[in-house]
Scaffold this active site. Structure first.
Site, short mmCIF file in Angstrom:
data_model
loop_
_atom_site.label_atom_id
_atom_site.label_comp_id
_atom_site.label_asym_id
_atom_site.label_seq_id
_atom_site.Cartn_x
_atom_site.Cartn_y
_atom_site.Cartn_z
N GLN A 134 1.59 4.31 1.83
CA GLN A 134 1.44 4.38 3.28
C GLN A 134 2.45 5.35 3.88
O GLN A 134 3.37 5.82 3.20
CB GLN A 134 1.67 2.98 3.88
CG GLN A 134 3.07 2.43 3.56
CD GLN A 134 3.25 0.99 4.04
OE1 GLN A 134 3.88 0.78 5.05
NE2 GLN A 134 2.69 0.03 3.31
N GLU A 185 12.07 3.18 9.37
CA GLU A 185 12.48 1.87 8.85
C GLU A 185 13.53 2.02 7.75
O GLU A 185 13.74 3.11 7.19
CB GLU A 185 11.27 1.11 8.32
CG GLU A 185 10.61 1.73 7.10
CD GLU A 185 9.32 1.03 6.70
OE1 GLU A 185 8.66 0.43 7.57
OE2 GLU A 185 8.96 1.11 5.52
N HIS A 211 4.22 6.01 8.15
CA HIS A 211 4.24 5.57 9.55
C HIS A 211 4.23 6.80 10.45
O HIS A 211 4.97 7.75 10.22
CB HIS A 211 5.47 4.72 9.82
CG HIS A 211 5.60 3.56 8.88
ND1 HIS A 211 4.63 2.60 8.75
CD2 HIS A 211 6.57 3.24 7.99
CE1 HIS A 211 5.01 1.72 7.83
NE2 HIS A 211 6.18 2.10 7.35
N SER A 267 0.81 -1.22 0.00
CA SER A 267 0.00 0.00 0.00
C SER A 267 0.84 1.26 0.00
O SER A 267 1.96 1.28 0.51
CB SER A 267 -0.91 0.00 1.23
OG SER A 267 -0.15 -0.17 2.40
N LYS A 301 7.65 4.26 13.75
CA LYS A 301 8.19 3.15 12.96
C LYS A 301 9.10 3.65 11.84
O LYS A 301 8.84 3.41 10.66
CB LYS A 301 7.02 2.34 12.38
CG LYS A 301 7.44 1.00 11.76
CD LYS A 301 6.27 0.39 10.99
CE LYS A 301 6.70 -0.83 10.22
NZ LYS A 301 5.66 -1.32 9.30
N ARG A 359 -2.61 3.72 5.80
CA ARG A 359 -2.69 3.39 4.37
C ARG A 359 -3.73 4.26 3.66
O ARG A 359 -4.72 4.66 4.27
CB ARG A 359 -3.09 1.92 4.16
CG ARG A 359 -2.15 0.92 4.80
CD ARG A 359 -2.66 -0.51 4.61
NE ARG A 359 -1.78 -1.47 5.27
CZ ARG A 359 -1.88 -1.83 6.54
NH1 ARG A 359 -2.83 -1.29 7.30
NH2 ARG A 359 -1.05 -2.70 7.06
N HIS A 413 5.38 6.21 1.10
CA HIS A 413 6.19 5.22 0.40
C HIS A 413 5.35 3.99 0.09
O HIS A 413 4.27 3.79 0.66
CB HIS A 413 7.42 4.84 1.21
CG HIS A 413 7.11 4.21 2.54
ND1 HIS A 413 6.66 4.95 3.63
CD2 HIS A 413 7.15 2.92 2.96
CE1 HIS A 413 6.46 4.14 4.65
NE2 HIS A 413 6.74 2.90 4.27
N LYS A 464 -6.81 -3.38 2.42
CA LYS A 464 -6.90 -3.22 3.87
C LYS A 464 -7.53 -1.88 4.23
O LYS A 464 -7.83 -1.06 3.36
CB LYS A 464 -5.50 -3.32 4.49
CG LYS A 464 -4.87 -4.70 4.38
CD LYS A 464 -3.52 -4.72 5.09
CE LYS A 464 -2.86 -6.09 4.99
NZ LYS A 464 -1.54 -6.11 5.65
#
Length: 428
Positions: A115, A142, A117, A113, A140, A302, A283, A308
């Site tokens: 999305q 990453e 964070h 997706s 989050k 998302r 991203h 989802k």
């Protein structure tokens, strides 16, 4: 791997598999191969294998194996709570008795997706409001380190590229309105700060309106775009982004993410290159296999390319709307065999160690814990006078202040290590 409960130095772990529908199928997936080696589980050929988790997050906890009877089957999280000293003094002071990072392998068969964070403040608010959707209260940040050629969307394109997209894509202008498009087109590129002050609200307006249009309007616009690009492909070679849009349309027909992908940077990593993503940055991973490391969280907001739960309003309001191509990390060589990837986040760093047959490498004692994944090959590991075996698929937790020596025996040994960012210990 031989038993490693000598002096409680190491813990061998069984990793957790996530079978999200975007994962690669069966034996094609590195996740499936490593799962089978790690746990002995059988690979189902038609099942998607998306992520292998190594850490303490409650949505995919690692379990202790090959240990004394008291601990076998215990979750790593629970064992750490009983033995907090394994994290080291500085880690305990900063994060409490929690492992602050989560290590994963991803096998991406179709786009994830679009999305972002949340940062810590927003994560706490979202977790409180919707605990069933946002399952923890942590941020989050990453990093994705490519194992195979890896493609992603990351961050917003530059002002110049944005103007080009609006010029070349009437379907987007139709959805966001001529006034919003004109607001972008009229911005003159002055010095950086002045331009950014004008671009951010204009970009935010365009992106928010695009992500908020009705399903019916989206479907019509994507249909027009597809028809136009197919016709144009007979007259000219399509650009990479245009080909990507057609591929995304096949994966997610009628999804607004197909169009919004044009506003994001298209990033292609070679094996050994890494991309990091800060909080509140848009991203989407598109294809390939990677090592992924992050702060211990599973919070994802998302808004496209997904079946989802979508939270368009939250996503559009939380983004920084920074523009420009993301930094790509090639790693810092620590030795002839070890390369380190250092993102600008305290919680983690990743080392890649490739040992030719017969060679050895030492991972010196550090003040925080580490998780090692034997990705390929076989060899031995040594702590002090004790020696054990290591083979591909092994996942090992190493406490703070422990030195470990690996030697490749029968063939090349490839190992990944996740640990606390070394800059954190040096106060940088």
């Amino acid at each position: 791997m031989a038993k490693t409960n000598v002096d409680q130095k190491l813990k061998r772990l069984r990793a957790w598999v996530q079978n999200y529908e975007w994962g690669r199928s069966g034996a094609e997936a590195e996740v499936a191969r490593l799962m089978a080696l790690n746990s002995g589980a059988e690979i189902e050929p038609d099942k998607p294998y998306a992520e292998l988790w190594m850490g303490t997050h409650e949505s995919g906890p690692s379990i202790l194996v090959d240990d004394d009877e008291q601990n076998v089957g215990l979750e790593l999280k629970e064992w750490i709570h009983k033995n907090p000293n394994v994290l080291g003094v500085q880690v305990l002071e900063k994060w409490g008795s929690h492992l602050p990072f989560l290590l994963k392998i991803l096998s991406v068969g179709k786009a994830l997706s679009i999305q972002a964070h949340p940062d810590k403040e927003l994560a706490k608010a979202l977790h409180k409001m919707k605990p069933n959707v946002y399952k923890d209260d942590n941020h989050k940040p990453e990093m994705a380190l490519a194992i195979t050629p890896f493609a992603a969307l990351s961050g917003f394109i530059s002002l110049q590229e944005l103007k080009q997209v609006l010029e070349d894509t009437p379907e987007i202008v139709e959805l966001v309105g001529i006034a919003s498009a004109k607001q972008v087109m009229d911005i003159e590129e002055l010095d950086g700060a002045a331009t950014a002050d004008r671009v951010k609200p204009a970009l935010r307006s365009v992106f928010t309106q695009l992500m908020s249009v009705s399903k019916e309007m989206t479907t019509k616009a994507i249909s027009k775009l597809k028809t136009r690009l197919v016709l144009e492909s007979e007259l000219r070679s399509l650009r990479e982004k245009e080909e990507l849009v057609l591929e995304l349309e096949k994966q997610y027909p009628g999804d607004i993410g197909v169009l919004s992908a044009l506003l994001l940077n298209y990033v292609k990593l070679k094996a050994g290159e890494a991309l990091y993503v800060a909080a509140n940055e848009p991203h989407a991973y598109l294809s390939g296999d990677c090592i992924e490391c992050m702060a211990t969280s599973d919070n994802v907001v998302r808004a496209g390319l997904t079946p989802k739960h979508r939270d368009v309003q939250t996503l559009c309001s939380m983004l920084t709307y920074n523009q420009g191509y993301p930094e790509i990390l090639s790693g810092l060589p620590l030795s002839p065999y070890i390369t380190r990837y250092l993102p600008p986040f305290d919680e983690f760093e990743v080392d890649c160690c490739v040992l030719p047959k017969g060679s050895s490498a030492v991972f010196p004692a550090v003040p925080g814990p580490s998780i090692f994944l034997a990705f390929a090959g076989e060899g031995t590991l040594k702590i002090g006078s004790w020696e054990g075996l290591v083979t591909e698929g092994d996942v090992i937790f190493e406490p703070a202040n422990t030195e470990i020596n690996f030697t490749a025996t029968a063939r090349e040994l490839q190992i990944y290590r996740a640990g606390i960012n070394s800059r954190f210990f040096h106060g940088l």
